[in-house]
Design a protein around this motif. Structure first.
Motif, PDB file in Angstrom:
ATOM      1  N   PHE A 174       1.090  -1.220   0.031  1.00 18.14           N
ATOM      2  CA  PHE A 174      -0.111  -0.082  -0.078  1.00 18.14           C
ATOM      3  C   PHE A 174       0.921   1.128  -0.002  1.00 18.14           C
ATOM      4  CE2 PHE A 174      -2.784  -3.310   1.540  1.00 18.14           C
ATOM      5  CZ  PHE A 174      -4.044  -2.840   1.120  1.00 18.14           C
ATOM      6  N   PRO A 175       0.387   2.265  -0.753  1.00 18.69           N
ATOM      7  CA  PRO A 175       1.290   3.484  -0.745  1.00 18.69           C
ATOM      8  C   PRO A 175       1.147   4.107   0.538  1.00 18.69           C
ATOM      9  CG  PRO A 175      -0.767   3.724  -1.836  1.00 18.69           C
ATOM     10  CD  PRO A 175      -0.759   2.596  -1.691  1.00 18.69           C
ATOM     11  N   VAL A 176       2.019   4.787   0.952  1.00 13.87           N
ATOM     12  CA  VAL A 176       2.077   5.244   2.541  1.00 13.87           C
ATOM     13  C   VAL A 176       2.422   7.157   2.226  1.00 13.87           C
ATOM     14  CG1 VAL A 176       2.751   5.430   4.907  1.00 13.87           C
ATOM     15  CG2 VAL A 176       2.753   3.315   3.820  1.00 13.87           C
ATOM     16  N   ALA A 177       3.405   7.242   1.950  1.00 16.62           N
ATOM     17  CA  ALA A 177       3.778   8.746   1.793  1.00 16.62           C
ATOM     18  C   ALA A 177       4.928   8.903   0.679  1.00 16.62           C
ATOM     19  CB  ALA A 177       4.252   9.526   2.920  1.00 16.62           C
ATOM     20  N   SER A 178       4.611   9.795  -0.474  1.00 16.93           N
ATOM     21  CA  SER A 178       5.642   9.978  -1.425  1.00 16.93           C
ATOM     22  C   SER A 178       6.302   8.627  -1.981  1.00 16.93           C
ATOM     23  CB  SER A 178       6.687  11.095  -0.907  1.00 16.93           C
ATOM     24  OG  SER A 178       7.730  11.272  -1.498  1.00 16.93           O
ATOM     25  N   GLY A 179       5.445   7.760  -2.415  1.00 16.36           N
ATOM     26  CA  GLY A 179       6.100   6.824  -2.897  1.00 16.36           C
ATOM     27  C   GLY A 179       6.373   5.701  -2.275  1.00 16.36           C
ATOM     28  N   THR A 180       6.753   5.727  -0.729  1.00 14.39           N
ATOM     29  CA  THR A 180       7.058   4.576  -0.035  1.00 14.39           C
ATOM     30  C   THR A 180       5.789   3.853   0.416  1.00 14.39           C
ATOM     31  OG1 THR A 180       6.533   6.006   1.897  1.00 14.39           O
ATOM     32  CG2 THR A 180       8.829   5.820   1.027  1.00 14.39           C
ATOM     33  N   SER A 181       6.161   2.434   0.599  1.00 14.76           N
ATOM     34  CA  SER A 181       4.793   1.575   0.859  1.00 14.76           C
ATOM     35  C   SER A 181       5.020   0.902   2.130  1.00 14.76           C
ATOM     36  CB  SER A 181       4.463   1.096  -0.574  1.00 14.76           C
ATOM     37  OG  SER A 181       5.682  -0.003  -0.739  1.00 14.76           O
ATOM     38  N   GLY A 182       3.961   0.066   2.582  1.00 17.27           N
ATOM     39  CA  GLY A 182       4.085  -0.540   3.465  1.00 17.27           C
ATOM     40  C   GLY A 182       2.825  -1.914   3.365  1.00 17.27           C
ATOM     41  N   HIS A 183       2.917  -2.765   4.181  1.00 14.32           N
ATOM     42  CA  HIS A 183       1.994  -3.690   4.166  1.00 14.32           C
ATOM     43  C   HIS A 183       1.022  -4.051   5.334  1.00 14.32           C
ATOM     44  CE1 HIS A 183       3.360  -7.291   6.510  1.00 14.32           C
ATOM     45  NE2 HIS A 183       4.607  -6.692   5.946  1.00 14.32           N
ATOM     46  N   LEU A 184       0.143  -4.803   5.323  1.00 12.90           N
ATOM     47  CA  LEU A 184      -0.852  -4.719   6.495  1.00 12.90           C
ATOM     48  C   LEU A 184      -0.469  -5.792   7.217  1.00 12.90           C
ATOM     49  CD1 LEU A 184      -3.728  -3.541   7.154  1.00 12.90           C
ATOM     50  CD2 LEU A 184      -4.695  -5.423   5.999  1.00 12.90           C
ATOM     51  N   VAL A 216     -11.038   1.941  14.051  1.00 10.70           N
ATOM     52  CA  VAL A 216     -10.602   2.206  15.563  1.00 10.70           C
ATOM     53  C   VAL A 216      -9.904   0.905  16.174  1.00 10.70           C
ATOM     54  CG1 VAL A 216     -11.255   2.675  17.649  1.00 10.70           C
ATOM     55  CG2 VAL A 216     -12.286   4.088  16.008  1.00 10.70           C
ATOM     56  N   GLY A 217     -10.536  -0.491  15.876  1.00 13.16           N
ATOM     57  CA  GLY A 217     -10.055  -1.418  16.175  1.00 13.16           C
ATOM     58  C   GLY A 217      -8.520  -1.843  15.844  1.00 13.16           C
ATOM     59  N   ALA A 218      -8.519  -1.576  14.751  1.00 14.61           N
ATOM     60  CA  ALA A 218      -7.144  -1.942  13.827  1.00 14.61           C
ATOM     61  C   ALA A 218      -6.088  -0.784  14.611  1.00 14.61           C
ATOM     62  CB  ALA A 218      -7.143  -1.619  12.521  1.00 14.61           C
ATOM     63  N   PHE A 219      -6.677   0.589  14.699  1.00 12.93           N
ATOM     64  CA  PHE A 219      -5.651   1.290  15.154  1.00 12.93           C
ATOM     65  C   PHE A 219      -5.210   1.067  16.720  1.00 12.93           C
ATOM     66  CE2 PHE A 219      -5.104   5.389  17.849  1.00 12.93           C
ATOM     67  CZ  PHE A 219      -3.971   5.674  17.289  1.00 12.93           C
ATOM     68  N   VAL A 220      -6.238   0.810  17.452  1.00 14.20           N
ATOM     69  CA  VAL A 220      -5.864   0.634  18.777  1.00 14.20           C
ATOM     70  C   VAL A 220      -4.910  -0.829  18.946  1.00 14.20           C
ATOM     71  CG1 VAL A 220      -6.721  -0.110  21.103  1.00 14.20           C
ATOM     72  CG2 VAL A 220      -7.797   1.765  19.697  1.00 14.20           C
ATOM     73  N   SER A 221      -5.215  -1.811  18.263  1.00  8.53           N
ATOM     74  CA  SER A 221      -4.509  -3.057  18.171  1.00  8.53           C
ATOM     75  C   SER A 221      -3.195  -3.062  17.951  1.00  8.53           C
ATOM     76  CB  SER A 221      -4.908  -4.275  17.178  1.00  8.53           C
ATOM     77  OG  SER A 221      -4.763  -3.985  15.931  1.00  8.53           O
ATOM     78  N   GLY A 229       5.403   4.754  20.430  1.00  5.77           N
ATOM     79  CA  GLY A 229       5.305   5.766  19.648  1.00  5.77           C
ATOM     80  C   GLY A 229       5.269   5.576  18.050  1.00  5.77           C
ATOM     81  N   THR A 230       6.589   4.608  17.809  1.00  6.06           N
ATOM     82  CA  THR A 230       6.402   4.375  16.565  1.00  6.06           C
ATOM     83  C   THR A 230       5.186   3.541  15.907  1.00  6.06           C
ATOM     84  OG1 THR A 230       7.696   2.099  16.991  1.00  6.06           O
ATOM     85  CG2 THR A 230       8.759   4.149  16.197  1.00  6.06           C
ATOM     86  N   ILE A 287      -1.989   4.204  12.451  1.00  8.47           N
ATOM     87  CA  ILE A 287      -2.695   4.975  11.622  1.00  8.47           C
ATOM     88  C   ILE A 287      -2.810   4.431  10.245  1.00  8.47           C
ATOM     89  CG2 ILE A 287      -2.895   7.233  10.548  1.00  8.47           C
ATOM     90  CD1 ILE A 287      -1.444   8.364  12.848  1.00  8.47           C
ATOM     91  N   GLY A 288      -1.769   3.908   9.509  1.00 12.39           N
ATOM     92  CA  GLY A 288      -1.790   3.183   8.533  1.00 12.39           C
ATOM     93  C   GLY A 288      -2.620   1.980   8.474  1.00 12.39           C
ATOM     94  N   GLU A 289      -2.393   1.133   9.357  1.00 16.80           N
ATOM     95  CA  GLU A 289      -3.335   0.055   9.644  1.00 16.80           C
ATOM     96  C   GLU A 289      -4.620   0.174   9.591  1.00 16.80           C
ATOM     97  OE1 GLU A 289      -1.659  -3.079   9.767  1.00 16.80           O
ATOM     98  OE2 GLU A 289      -3.227  -4.168  10.731  1.00 16.80           O
ATOM     99  N   ALA A 290      -5.260   1.268  10.368  1.00 13.02           N
ATOM    100  CA  ALA A 290      -6.571   1.800  10.430  1.00 13.02           C
ATOM    101  C   ALA A 290      -7.010   2.232   9.077  1.00 13.02           C
ATOM    102  CB  ALA A 290      -6.482   2.847  11.343  1.00 13.02           C
ATOM    103  N   ALA A 291      -6.167   3.018   8.265  1.00 15.26           N
ATOM    104  CA  ALA A 291      -6.803   3.445   7.122  1.00 15.26           C
ATOM    105  C   ALA A 291      -6.960   2.243   5.995  1.00 15.26           C
ATOM    106  CB  ALA A 291      -5.754   4.403   6.528  1.00 15.26           C
ATOM    107  N   ILE A 292      -6.056   1.261   6.041  1.00 17.03           N
ATOM    108  CA  ILE A 292      -6.217   0.076   4.867  1.00 17.03           C
ATOM    109  C   ILE A 292      -7.344  -0.700   5.546  1.00 17.03           C
ATOM    110  CG2 ILE A 292      -4.899  -1.689   4.009  1.00 17.03           C
ATOM    111  CD1 ILE A 292      -2.366  -0.049   4.798  1.00 17.03           C
TER     112      ILE A 292
END
Lengths: 255, 233
Positions: free
Chosen positions: B58-68, B145-150, B181-182, B188-193
């Motif tokens: 998944f795109p995250v920011a400015s071309g970098t990506s991450g996975h769920l 919210v569930g994904a974000f908190v987990s 923190g990290t 946030i990314g996990e929640a959006a996806i």
């Protein structure tokens, strides 16, 4: 990562290691890694002995050493993490004025690098000489729950199908000019994932109906195969037994 | 990417291994109650889906990506028990085949990636659903919210376990701060996806979303003389 080709890690061969029953290999590998993890990190020679043992086994397995080394690189991200530890850990420091390294951190770093790499190397040898189907059969012989091994079998069998389907959707997206760069552009990919879930779920239902029409009665047939011969167990036990002796010796020197 | 061998001492590895084995055993029994003889093919295909999903960038920011990570998503889509079993199996295959995650750290990885997201994620999801009106939007909001908190909760569990049996004596509070923190950002990314995927599924096949079963509408037979509700499937 060769994600889709989950079964292709096996390097076909006919070495003693290839022919060993999978349950013996799995048990030996897990026991060996536990012994390595439990070894005191200050005894460098013990880790040298473990490396020597794995090198010897690589020789017996007939796996090309370069391939083994290349597969060891999955470990690299952790090595990078481990190298940071000495800079951040507290406790007694070495160094002068503007640079200092934590002694605790250096030990921890070495500990993770050594034990993590030995663990990966053991897995590489196990998967390089055992097919995925045999690994699952071995788990079954080691009394993993039948439902667990059955689900794993289906997962492994369909992993390539599902990743292939995902790949085709990716090609379809990209051939229409899809090139997202920011998190708020994920709609199309999310739809891909959602569709992939619906298709996987429906495929599962079709597989189940196909099984029923072929006489499935709720229980997966057990693989008919006898237990491992005693000689396989004794051969497989050589590595962990030697490692145990090394580890005990290391503990005796250590205290 | 999962915890490799050597991060945790042998006692913690064995302890977490036993705890995870127990949770998987309960999960298998609960899943079998739910899916009966469909268990092996259905859970197997869902596990294959999660496996494939983790290869999807998944795109995250400015071309970098991450996975769920997918633990909370699986719990909402197929229920916490089946989700727990499927994610555990994906972890096992990744450990055995790609040496991603150590064999001695398997129990630990199951706790962090399968058990915590399944129960924290699903628990928070249910809580949000209870507070909001019963509609599809609440399903999407709840899974976000569930994904974000987990994610930060799993990071906090890692910090606690690391203080108990980690291979290095880092100060607990600094590990906790750094990890949580990290992982707030990763959350946030996990929640959006997760929200985007749940939204896509709930739009096309709401009946397949385990966490939205209460929204299923009974089939109606509409004829010239009026509508009859068919028996709920």
């Amino acid at each position: 990562m060769a994600g889709a080709h989950a079964s292709s890690l096996l390097v076909p061969g006919d070495s003693r290691l290839h022919r060993l029953r999978p349950q013996c290999k799995i048990a030996a590998a897990v026991a060996f890694i536990f012994i390595v993890v439990a070894t005191p990190r200050e005894q460098f020679w013990a880790f040298g002995a473990y490396v020597a043992g794995l090198v010897l086994i690589t020789g017996i397995s007939g796996l090309p050493p370069r391939l083994v080394l290349r597969r060891l690189t999955v470990d690299l991200p952790f090595l990078a993490f481990a190298l940071f530890l000495p800079f951040f850990a507290g406790g007694e420091q070495v160094g002068d004025g503007w640079w200092s390294l934590s002694i605790d951190g250096l030990w921890a770093s070495w500990n993770i690098v050594a034990k993590g790499t030995l663990g990966v190397a053991t897995s590489v040898l196990l998967t390089g000489t055992t097919s995925l189907a045999d690994l699952i059969r071995g788990m079954e012989r080691l009394h993993a729950p039948a439902a667990f091994t059955a689900i794993t079998t289906f997962m492994v069998r369909y992993a390539e199908v599902i990743t292939g389907e995902m790949q085709r959707m990716k090609v379809a997206r990209e051939s229409r000019g899809h090139d997202p760069r920011w998190l708020w552009q994920i709609r199309a990919i999310a739809h891909t994932a959602g569709t992939l879930f619906v298709r996987s779920y429906e495929r599962g239902e079709r597989v189940h109906l196909a099984m029923l029409s072929r006489g499935f009665d709720g229980a997966m047939p057990r693989m008919v195969e006898g237990g491992a011969p005693r000689s396989d167990w004794t051969t497989a036990a050589i590595l962990p037994a030697t490692a145990l002796a090394v580890s005990l010796a290391a503990w005796m020197v250590h205290t | 990417m999962h915890v490799p061998d050597g991060f945790f001492d042998a006692t913690t590895s064995i302890g977490t291994g036993v705890a995870s084995a127990g949770a998987i055993a309960v999960g298998l029994r609960r899943s079998a109650d739910e899916l009966s003889d469909r268990l092996a093919p259905m859970a197997g295909l869902v596990a294959a889906f999660i496996f494939a999903l983790q290869l999807l960038n998944f795109p995250v920011a400015s071309g970098t990506s991450g996975h769920l990570l997918g633990g909370a998503l699986a719990a909402v889509l197929v229920g916490p028990w089946v989700g727990l079993v499927c994610v555990s199996i994906v972890l096992l295959v990744q450990a055995l085949v790609f040496a991603d995650g150590g064999l001695t750290a398997y129990g630990l990885n199951v706790i962090l990636v399968a058990i915590v997201p399944a129960f924290v994620g699903y628990g928070v999801y249910r809580l949000v659903r209870a507070l909001l009106p019963a509609n599809r939007r609440a399903v999407v909001a709840g899974s976000a919210v569930g994904a974000f908190v987990s994610v930060p909760v799993a990071a906090a569990v890692f910090a606690v376990l690391f203080a108990v049996g980690g291979s290095i004596d880092l100060e607990f509070s600094s590990v906790l701060t750094a990890m949580v923190g990290t992982h707030l950002l990763i959350g946030i990314g996990e929640a959006a996806i997760t929200a985007a995927i749940v939204s896509a599924v709930v739009t096309t096949r709401p009946d397949l979303v385990h966490g939205a079963r209460d929204l299923a509408v009974d089939l109606e037979l509409r004829t010239g003389t009026g509508a009859t509700v068919l028996e709920a499937s």
